[in-house]
Motif scaffolding. Structure first.
Motif, mmCIF file in Angstrom:
data_model
loop_
_atom_site.group_PDB
_atom_site.id
_atom_site.type_symbol
_atom_site.label_atom_id
_atom_site.label_comp_id
_atom_site.label_asym_id
_atom_site.label_seq_id
_atom_site.Cartn_x
_atom_site.Cartn_y
_atom_site.Cartn_z
ATOM 1 N N ALA A 276 0.811 -1.221 0.000
ATOM 2 C CA ALA A 276 0.000 0.000 0.000
ATOM 3 C C ALA A 276 0.839 1.265 0.000
ATOM 4 C CB ALA A 276 -0.932 0.002 1.209
ATOM 5 N N ALA A 277 2.118 1.139 0.275
ATOM 6 C CA ALA A 277 2.992 2.312 0.233
ATOM 7 C C ALA A 277 3.095 2.872 -1.180
ATOM 8 C CB ALA A 277 4.378 1.952 0.767
ATOM 9 N N ASN A 278 2.791 2.032 -2.171
ATOM 10 C CA ASN A 278 2.788 2.471 -3.567
ATOM 11 C C ASN A 278 1.333 2.595 -4.023
ATOM 12 O OD1 ASN A 278 2.717 2.482 -6.458
ATOM 13 N ND2 ASN A 278 4.801 1.677 -6.494
ATOM 14 N N PRO A 279 0.813 3.805 -4.222
ATOM 15 C CA PRO A 279 -0.597 3.988 -4.585
ATOM 16 C C PRO A 279 -1.007 3.216 -5.833
ATOM 17 C CG PRO A 279 0.388 6.085 -3.977
ATOM 18 C CD PRO A 279 1.507 5.097 -4.062
ATOM 19 N N GLU A 280 -0.105 3.125 -6.811
ATOM 20 C CA GLU A 280 -0.432 2.404 -8.046
ATOM 21 C C GLU A 280 -0.626 0.919 -7.774
ATOM 22 O OE1 GLU A 280 2.435 1.432 -11.491
ATOM 23 O OE2 GLU A 280 1.461 3.314 -12.096
ATOM 24 N N ASP A 281 0.237 0.348 -6.946
ATOM 25 C CA ASP A 281 0.102 -1.068 -6.599
ATOM 26 C C ASP A 281 -1.179 -1.313 -5.803
ATOM 27 O OD1 ASP A 281 2.437 -1.674 -7.871
ATOM 28 O OD2 ASP A 281 3.670 -1.745 -6.054
ATOM 29 N N LEU A 282 -1.475 -0.405 -4.888
ATOM 30 C CA LEU A 282 -2.687 -0.557 -4.082
ATOM 31 C C LEU A 282 -3.933 -0.484 -4.957
ATOM 32 C CD1 LEU A 282 -4.068 -0.810 -1.331
ATOM 33 C CD2 LEU A 282 -3.951 1.689 -1.128
ATOM 34 N N LEU A 315 2.821 -8.132 -7.797
ATOM 35 C CA LEU A 315 2.109 -8.056 -6.520
ATOM 36 C C LEU A 315 2.053 -9.422 -5.846
ATOM 37 C CD1 LEU A 315 -0.859 -5.673 -7.447
ATOM 38 C CD2 LEU A 315 0.949 -5.221 -5.788
ATOM 39 N N GLY A 316 1.838 -10.461 -6.639
ATOM 40 C CA GLY A 316 1.792 -11.804 -6.071
ATOM 41 C C GLY A 316 3.094 -12.165 -5.385
ATOM 42 N N GLU A 322 -0.275 -16.616 -4.887
ATOM 43 C CA GLU A 322 -0.574 -16.682 -6.310
ATOM 44 C C GLU A 322 -1.956 -16.076 -6.515
ATOM 45 O OE1 GLU A 322 -0.605 -16.579 -9.878
ATOM 46 O OE2 GLU A 322 1.214 -17.598 -9.144
ATOM 47 N N LEU A 323 -2.000 -14.841 -7.013
ATOM 48 C CA LEU A 323 -3.257 -14.108 -7.097
ATOM 49 C C LEU A 323 -4.244 -14.717 -8.087
ATOM 50 C CD1 LEU A 323 -1.982 -10.416 -6.908
ATOM 51 C CD2 LEU A 323 -3.221 -11.690 -5.156
ATOM 52 N N THR A 324 -3.755 -15.415 -9.095
ATOM 53 C CA THR A 324 -4.673 -16.014 -10.061
ATOM 54 C C THR A 324 -5.274 -17.316 -9.550
ATOM 55 O OG1 THR A 324 -2.804 -17.105 -11.153
ATOM 56 C CG2 THR A 324 -3.512 -14.962 -12.030
ATOM 57 N N ASP A 325 -4.763 -17.801 -8.433
ATOM 58 C CA ASP A 325 -5.318 -19.002 -7.808
ATOM 59 C C ASP A 325 -6.471 -18.590 -6.886
ATOM 60 O OD1 ASP A 325 -4.978 -21.962 -6.987
ATOM 61 O OD2 ASP A 325 -4.982 -20.881 -5.074
ATOM 62 N N PRO A 326 -7.590 -19.326 -6.867
ATOM 63 C CA PRO A 326 -8.733 -18.939 -6.025
ATOM 64 C C PRO A 326 -8.358 -18.738 -4.561
ATOM 65 C CG PRO A 326 -9.406 -20.645 -7.559
ATOM 66 C CD PRO A 326 -7.919 -20.497 -7.712
ATOM 67 N N THR A 327 -7.524 -19.614 -4.028
ATOM 68 C CA THR A 327 -7.129 -19.471 -2.625
ATOM 69 C C THR A 327 -6.295 -18.209 -2.419
ATOM 70 O OG1 THR A 327 -7.138 -21.873 -2.322
ATOM 71 C CG2 THR A 327 -5.912 -20.564 -0.709
ATOM 72 N N GLY A 328 -5.408 -17.937 -3.361
ATOM 73 C CA GLY A 328 -4.590 -16.734 -3.261
ATOM 74 C C GLY A 328 -5.428 -15.473 -3.333
#
Length: 344
Positions: A276-282, A315-316, A322-328
């Motif tokens: 969150a320190a990077n607004p673009e990433d957040l 970000l992952g 793993e953001l593309t994984d449902p659990t992630g």
């Protein structure tokens, strides 16, 4: 009455004065004056400042003997009397007489209080949206007994049979304007309580909250529980989701009960805090968590999906999931929500 007054005047001049006070207020009632006119007439008769206050609205008026608003700060009341309607105290009247009280002040205040109660009953609750914060707090407090809560609701103008919903609001606009927009044509009262606005209403149209406003809406029929739900729902609002119904939170509402120190010590929440320190990433993480889809997130961000894909890969790695994984994705959503709750 005038004939009786003349007969009694031979017996006691004070009795005559009392009867003339009674006749004075009888005349005012026949003329169907409103509360400000009643206060002006009373100040002129008493030859000192007269005032009244209604508990239900917090409305207060002080008038000088010449009919103009009394100067501030107010002087101590020399005598007071409650305004009572159906055995319930709904307000108070008073005189601010310098020096000793007049022998007829008690009679005058008694008749003024009776006349004020008649006016309130005749014209009903004030049509203003803003209410006395103390009375609103009595309605939503968990420490209030049901009798006191019911009495407060009645003083605010809510019928006993109607359920009352509560909304917790933060807005750059005046609270009465917000309340009027979301509750058109329905009984509604509002008051500030700390840094949050409280809106009491028989129904709230969530689609009518103005831009820039955040609101949490309780669902329980009991106002005290509805207030707790509304405060919780308010904590879950975001720029993308400025209005939240508590019922829509489901099990997510449990996150509000997690102690802040426990949330901060969680590895996923700590990782989101670093991101969150990077607004673009957040913003990217928020869009993806909100949509659950790379392509829909790209549409929200107005970026090509390949650019969003690269950001999500980075970000992952930063989050360790793993953001593309449902659990992630579930972990990221929970961590992002828990992190936001830390700022409330």
């Amino acid at each position: 009455m005038e004939v009786l007054a003349k007969r009694l005047s031979h017996l006691d001049s004070q009795v005559e004065g009392a009867l003339r006070v009674v006749m004075f207020y009888d005349t005012l009632m026949r003329r169907r004056v409103d509360l400000p006119a009643l206060a002006r007439a009373s100040a002129g008769l008493a030859e000192c400042v007269a005032g009244f206050r209604l508990h239900g609205t917090g409305r207060s008026v002080r008038v000088s003997p010449d009919g103009t608003p009394a100067p501030t700060p107010p002087s101590p009341a020399s005598s007071t009397a409650p305004i009572t309607l159906d055995d319930e105290e709904i307000g108070a009247v008073w005189l601010e007489r310098p020096g000793p009280a007049n022998p007829l002040d008690e009679v005058l205040l008694d008749r003024l209080a009776i006349a004020a109660a008649v006016v309130v009953e005749r014209y009903g609750p004030a049509r203003t949206t803003m209410a006395d914060p103390a009375l609103v707090e009595l309605v939503i407090s968990a420490d209030s007994d049901e009798a006191a809560r019911a009495r407060a609701l009645r003083l605010l103008g809510f019928a006993a049979a109607l359920p009352v919903r509560v909304a917790a609001v933060r807005s750059p606009l005046p609270l009465d304007r917000v309340a009027g927009l979301v509750c058109p044509g329905r009984p509604v009262k509002a008051a500030p309580l700390g840094d949050v606005g409280v809106v009491l209403a028989t129904g709230v149209d969530a689609t009518r909250f103005p831009a820039g406003t955040r609101a949490g809406i309780g669902a329980a029929e009991s106002p005290d529980r509805s207030w707790r739900e509304a405060r919780t729902a308010l904590r879950f609002t975001t720029p993308r989701r400025p209005v939240v119904h508590h019922d829509d939170l489901g099990a997510l509402a449990l996150l509000a009960q997690v102690p802040p120190e426990v949330a901060r010590d969680n590895a996923d929440v700590a990782a989101v805090a670093r991101v969150a320190a990077n607004p673009e990433d957040l913003e990217t993480l928020d869009a993806y968590c909100a949509t659950g889809s790379l392509r829909r997130a790209a549409e929200v961000l107005h970026l090509h999906h390949s650019s969003v894909s690269r950001r999500l890969d980075q970000l992952g790695k930063a989050l360790g999931v793993e953001l593309t994984d449902p659990t992630g994705l579930v972990r990221a959503r929970l961590a992002l929500t828990a992190w936001r709750l830390l700022d409330d």
